[in-house]
Design a protein around this motif. Sequence first.
Motif, mmCIF file in Angstrom:
data_model
loop_
_atom_site.group_PDB
_atom_site.id
_atom_site.type_symbol
_atom_site.label_atom_id
_atom_site.label_comp_id
_atom_site.label_asym_id
_atom_site.label_seq_id
_atom_site.Cartn_x
_atom_site.Cartn_y
_atom_site.Cartn_z
ATOM 1 N N ALA A 33 0.785 -1.251 -0.018
ATOM 2 C CA ALA A 33 -0.059 -0.034 -0.012
ATOM 3 C C ALA A 33 0.823 1.337 -0.130
ATOM 4 O O ALA A 33 2.031 1.252 0.589
ATOM 5 C CB ALA A 33 -0.903 0.034 1.297
ATOM 6 N N ASN A 52 -4.269 0.941 -1.755
ATOM 7 C CA ASN A 52 -4.138 -0.322 -1.450
ATOM 8 C C ASN A 52 -3.376 -0.904 -2.697
ATOM 9 O O ASN A 52 -3.219 -0.173 -3.557
ATOM 10 C CB ASN A 52 -5.173 -1.330 -0.805
ATOM 11 C CG ASN A 52 -6.210 -1.673 -1.990
ATOM 12 O OD1 ASN A 52 -6.309 -0.917 -3.108
ATOM 13 N ND2 ASN A 52 -6.647 -2.858 -1.654
ATOM 14 N N TRP A 53 -2.930 -2.058 -2.385
ATOM 15 C CA TRP A 53 -2.091 -2.719 -3.369
ATOM 16 C C TRP A 53 -2.615 -2.606 -4.798
ATOM 17 O O TRP A 53 -1.766 -2.427 -5.893
ATOM 18 C CB TRP A 53 -1.485 -4.046 -2.855
ATOM 19 C CG TRP A 53 -2.699 -5.251 -3.140
ATOM 20 C CD1 TRP A 53 -3.556 -5.428 -2.321
ATOM 21 C CD2 TRP A 53 -2.990 -5.860 -4.146
ATOM 22 N NE1 TRP A 53 -4.277 -6.353 -2.593
ATOM 23 C CE2 TRP A 53 -3.921 -6.417 -3.861
ATOM 24 C CE3 TRP A 53 -2.467 -6.162 -5.352
ATOM 25 C CZ2 TRP A 53 -4.450 -7.588 -4.755
ATOM 26 C CZ3 TRP A 53 -2.928 -6.757 -6.285
ATOM 27 C CH2 TRP A 53 -3.879 -7.804 -5.974
ATOM 28 N N TRP A 102 -3.231 -2.484 3.831
ATOM 29 C CA TRP A 102 -4.223 -1.972 3.120
ATOM 30 C C TRP A 102 -4.238 -0.367 2.854
ATOM 31 O O TRP A 102 -5.090 0.111 2.254
ATOM 32 C CB TRP A 102 -5.592 -1.986 4.054
ATOM 33 C CG TRP A 102 -5.853 -1.406 5.385
ATOM 34 C CD1 TRP A 102 -5.314 -2.012 6.284
ATOM 35 C CD2 TRP A 102 -6.163 -0.325 5.607
ATOM 36 N NE1 TRP A 102 -5.465 -0.922 7.401
ATOM 37 C CE2 TRP A 102 -6.074 -0.111 7.150
ATOM 38 C CE3 TRP A 102 -6.784 0.708 5.000
ATOM 39 C CZ2 TRP A 102 -6.583 1.240 7.815
ATOM 40 C CZ3 TRP A 102 -7.341 1.850 5.461
ATOM 41 C CH2 TRP A 102 -6.951 1.939 6.834
ATOM 42 N N GLY A 103 -3.494 0.176 3.614
ATOM 43 C CA GLY A 103 -3.158 1.750 3.455
ATOM 44 C C GLY A 103 -3.714 2.654 4.602
ATOM 45 O O GLY A 103 -4.669 3.244 4.367
#
Length: 123
Positions: A33, A52-53, A102-103
Amino acid sequence: QVQLVESGGGLVQAGGSLRLSCAASGRTLSDYAVAWFRQAPGKEREFVAAINWSGGLTNFGTSVKGRFTISRDNVKNTVYLQMNSLNPEDTAVYYCAAAPGWGSASRYEYHNWGQGTQVTVSS
C-alpha cells in the motif's frame, strides 16, 4: 526494501492543480500500500491519502477529501496524487511512503519513505 522517489512538486497559484508522482525501485510496488503525507514548517506530518496494493481501496485526509485523488499504475511501479483546487494551506513538503497492508492513515505504519517534494501554493 523499496526505494521511493517523489516528483511533480512546484509553485502553483491558488485554485490550480498539480500531479505528484511516486516512483518505486528495488521491489515491485504492487507488494505495498502507498500513502502520501505532507509536512508544513512547524507542523506535524499530516496524512493526505492512501491506496491499497490493487488500487481498489483509497482513503483521504479530511482536509483534502473531494479535491485530491490517488491512483496507481503497478506496471509503471508508480503512484500518483492528483491535487485540484489547491489553496495556500496545501503548501508543504509532500512525501510518499509504502508499507504492506491496506493503506493506513498512520505514519507509524510506514517504514519506506521518499525524500519529499515541495508544493507551494500562492494566494
